[in-house]
Design a protein around this motif. Structure first.
Motif, PDB file in Angstrom:
ATOM      1  N   ALA A  39       0.944  -1.143  -0.039  1.00  0.00           N
ATOM      2  CA  ALA A  39       0.169   0.012   0.120  1.00  0.00           C
ATOM      3  C   ALA A  39       0.774   1.225   0.071  1.00  0.00           C
ATOM      4  O   ALA A  39       0.489   2.095  -0.765  1.00  0.00           O
ATOM      5  N   GLY A  41       3.762   3.300  -1.024  1.00  0.00           N
ATOM      6  CA  GLY A  41       4.647   3.507  -2.166  1.00  0.00           C
ATOM      7  C   GLY A  41       4.690   4.897  -2.789  1.00  0.00           C
ATOM      8  O   GLY A  41       4.371   5.816  -2.180  1.00  0.00           O
ATOM      9  N   ASN A  44       1.707   7.011  -1.968  1.00  0.00           N
ATOM     10  CA  ASN A  44       1.752   8.070  -0.621  1.00  0.00           C
ATOM     11  C   ASN A  44       2.729   9.109  -0.606  1.00  0.00           C
ATOM     12  O   ASN A  44       2.325  10.172  -0.180  1.00  0.00           O
ATOM     13  N   TYR A 125       5.192   1.914 -13.048  1.00  0.00           N
ATOM     14  CA  TYR A 125       5.681   1.862 -11.772  1.00  0.00           C
ATOM     15  C   TYR A 125       7.191   1.606 -11.697  1.00  0.00           C
ATOM     16  O   TYR A 125       7.905   2.382 -11.063  1.00  0.00           O
ATOM     17  N   LEU A 248      -4.347   2.053  -1.664  1.00  0.00           N
ATOM     18  CA  LEU A 248      -4.577   0.708  -0.878  1.00  0.00           C
ATOM     19  C   LEU A 248      -4.258  -0.377  -1.700  1.00  0.00           C
ATOM     20  O   LEU A 248      -4.383  -1.350  -1.346  1.00  0.00           O
ATOM     21  N   SER A 249      -3.757  -0.285  -2.931  1.00  0.00           N
ATOM     22  CA  SER A 249      -3.383  -1.326  -3.789  1.00  0.00           C
ATOM     23  C   SER A 249      -4.532  -2.232  -4.234  1.00  0.00           C
ATOM     24  O   SER A 249      -4.485  -3.425  -4.514  1.00  0.00           O
ATOM     25  N   ALA A 254      -2.824  -7.447  -6.367  1.00  0.00           N
ATOM     26  CA  ALA A 254      -1.727  -7.435  -5.140  1.00  0.00           C
ATOM     27  C   ALA A 254      -2.467  -8.072  -3.807  1.00  0.00           C
ATOM     28  O   ALA A 254      -1.970  -9.022  -3.328  1.00  0.00           O
ATOM     29  N   SER A 343       4.838  -6.476  -4.679  1.00  0.00           N
ATOM     30  CA  SER A 343       3.329  -6.949  -4.822  1.00  0.00           C
ATOM     31  C   SER A 343       2.581  -6.867  -5.956  1.00  0.00           C
ATOM     32  O   SER A 343       1.448  -7.385  -6.197  1.00  0.00           O
ATOM     33  N   LEU A 344       2.937  -6.250  -7.062  1.00  0.00           N
ATOM     34  CA  LEU A 344       2.415  -6.229  -8.275  1.00  0.00           C
ATOM     35  C   LEU A 344       2.966  -7.242  -9.174  1.00  0.00           C
ATOM     36  O   LEU A 344       2.361  -7.577 -10.062  1.00  0.00           O
ATOM     37  N   MET A 408      -9.111  -0.175 -12.202  1.00  0.00           N
ATOM     38  CA  MET A 408      -9.318  -0.195 -10.752  1.00  0.00           C
ATOM     39  C   MET A 408     -10.751  -0.080 -10.316  1.00  0.00           C
ATOM     40  O   MET A 408     -11.266  -0.621  -9.602  1.00  0.00           O
TER      41      MET A 408
END
Ligand code: PFF
Length: 468
Positions: A39, A41, A44, A125, A248-249, A254, A343-344, A408
């Motif tokens: 979350a 990354g 934020n 990313y 929050l991914s 993820a 996580s991706l 998303m």
């Protein structure tokens, strides 16, 4: 020891659709750290401060917090629960749930979209994370010292104009991500995350402490927390909702994949709350680290995406110990980005290994190769290929737009409807472990009505059908 815990946990799992030997997180804390790592990354530390700056500060922060509370947290609970119930990669896990529920095969699209979204996000990313990796040595060697806005702006522009440099940094980020993920859940992800997350926290505290010493801390606090609703437009509301998903991914595979490794005895509600609180605290702390520096140097908070890479380096260049703290800041950003990149990548790797019985090495090489090519597309769209556009958008813009504005939120909408209306009530009650008490009722109401309505309004606005 963790191994025996793992098999005990899966043997004890009566309700999920697991294959018995599937690996799990060694502890509840390992999952929490990994999910917080995902979350926290670029969202934020890079995106949240600059969109807050663009939308005037406090009021935007308030709406963003409301979105996290009312939509982000319930959706994250659903996504972790779907992942744990399916006990597979997103595509096969959701397919198993669809079968279990006897639902229309259409719903399998949730898993496929999640995989696609995560893969597409990772393509850009790694490139943006590469900027952070490139800026740490720039700061360390004193490149910003005494430079004005024009020179530092030109430095950023120069970096974006150089395809070779960008490709090298993108490759470094992708290579590190692959090197961690290939080692597996406990040997790779957990180990790296255990090392990186404390580092991230310490660096963040150091940066907030540094900002406190500027004498402009109160100005930063008031910018973040003083709500001026005259600045809140409809668009700002939409940006806040979209960012709640991104930060929050959610709906990118993820969190679902991480949830699929979660032992059965862990409470999803409590864990989600903790993850969301930590993610929010980090975003606010990043704001508190950045804005005082911006104000202390008489700079503008509304610089957009360049806030971190132009405005902040100007501030570092003027301040005592700016080179040292600048280095720490970009290191912080690089670490945060790396734990999210991991996580991706994991959802795709779990899909390739489970669906096609590939080894992790083969899966990483295949996915990594494709991601590298995608990354190359993103790199060139910033310079030599900037002219190649589709509907006026470069490849980079297109990936960002398709994931953040469509995949998303649409994934979130479908997950909400699927878990609120399609699945048997007992499935989610089982997973969430809240019985049918008030908290469950609240969650269920949100999934069935609040989240779908909010997202549909966003879509109608994006399509120009409603205006506010
Ligand atoms: N949450 C990450 C950030 O704020 O930078 C980005 C992200 C990671 C989005 C993982 C989606 C995801 F699946």
């Amino acid at each position: 020891m963790s191994q025996s815990y793992t098999s005990a946990a899966s043997a004890a799992s009566g309700s999920s659709l697991s294959s018995p030997a599937r690996v799990q997180w060694s502890t509840r804390m390992a999952f929490i750290l990994a999910a917080v790592g995902s979350a926290v990354g670029l969202g934020n530390i890079w995106k949240f401060p600059y969109i807050t700056g663009e939308h005037g500060g406090g009021a935007f922060v308030l709406v963003y917090l409301a979105c996290i509370l009312a939509i982000g947290i319930p959706v994250m609970m659903a996504e972790i629960a779907l992942g744990r119930r399916g006990r597979h990669n997103p595509a096969q896990g959701i397919a198993a749930l669809v079968r279990e529920a006897g639902a229309h095969p259409f719903w399998k699209i949730i898993g496929i979209m999640a995989l696609l979204s995560g893969f597409m996000i990772l393509m850009f990313y790694t490139v943006v994370a590469g900027w952070a990796f490139a800026y740490a040595p720039k700061a360390a060697t004193g490149s910003f010292v005494g430079e004005g806005g024009d020179a530092i702006g030109a430095m950023f522009g120069g970096m974006l104009a150089d395809p070779v440099g960008l490709t090298i940094w993108m490759t470094v980020v992708l290579g590190l991500t692959m090197a961690i993920v290939v080692r597996g859940l406990q040997g790779g992800l957990e180990k790296a995350i255990n090392l990186l997350m404390p580092g991230l926290l310490v660096l963040l505290l150091v940066m907030v402490g540094y900002a406190m010493g500027t004498g402009h801390f109160a100005e930063g606090v008031s910018f973040l927390f003083k709500a001026d609703f005259s600045k809140m437009t409809g668009t700002a509301f939409l940006v806040a909702l979209g960012h709640a998903f991104f930060t929050l991914s959610l709906a990118s595979g993820a969190i679902m994949t991480y949830g699929s490794y979660l032992p059965d005895n862990v409470s999803i509600g409590k864990t989600t709350l903790l993850i969301a609180i930590m993610d929010t605290v980090v975003a606010l702390a990043a704001g508190l680290a950045i804005f005082p520096l911006v104000f202390a140097n008489g700079l503008e908070p509304g610089a957009g995406p360049g806030l971190i890479f132009v405005t902040l380096p100007i501030a570092f260049g003027q301040m005592p110990f700016g080179s040292a703290f600048g280095t720490l800041f970009f290191l912080l950003l690089a670490i945060a980005a790396l734990t999210s990149a991991i996580s991706l990548l994991e959802p795709t790797i779990s899909w390739l290994t489970e669906k096609f019985q590939m080894t992790r090495i083969k899966a990483c090489l295949l996915a990594g190769g494709l991601l590298w090519l995608g990354g190359l597309g993103v790199v060139t769209s910033l310079n030599v290929g900037a002219e190649w556009t589709l509907f006026g958008k470069t490849f980079f813009d297109m990936l960002d737009y398709l994931t953040s504005s469509w995949l998303m939120p649409l994934g979130g909408l479908l997950m909400a409807i699927f878990s609120g209306w399609i699945l048997k009530k007992t499935v989610m009650q089982d997973e969430l472990g809240m019985g049918s008490g008030m908290l469950y009722q609240l969650w269920s109401f949100t999934m069935r009505y609040v989240t779908p309505l909010a997202i549909i309004i966003v879509f109608l606005h994006a399509l120009g059908i409603v205006n506010f």
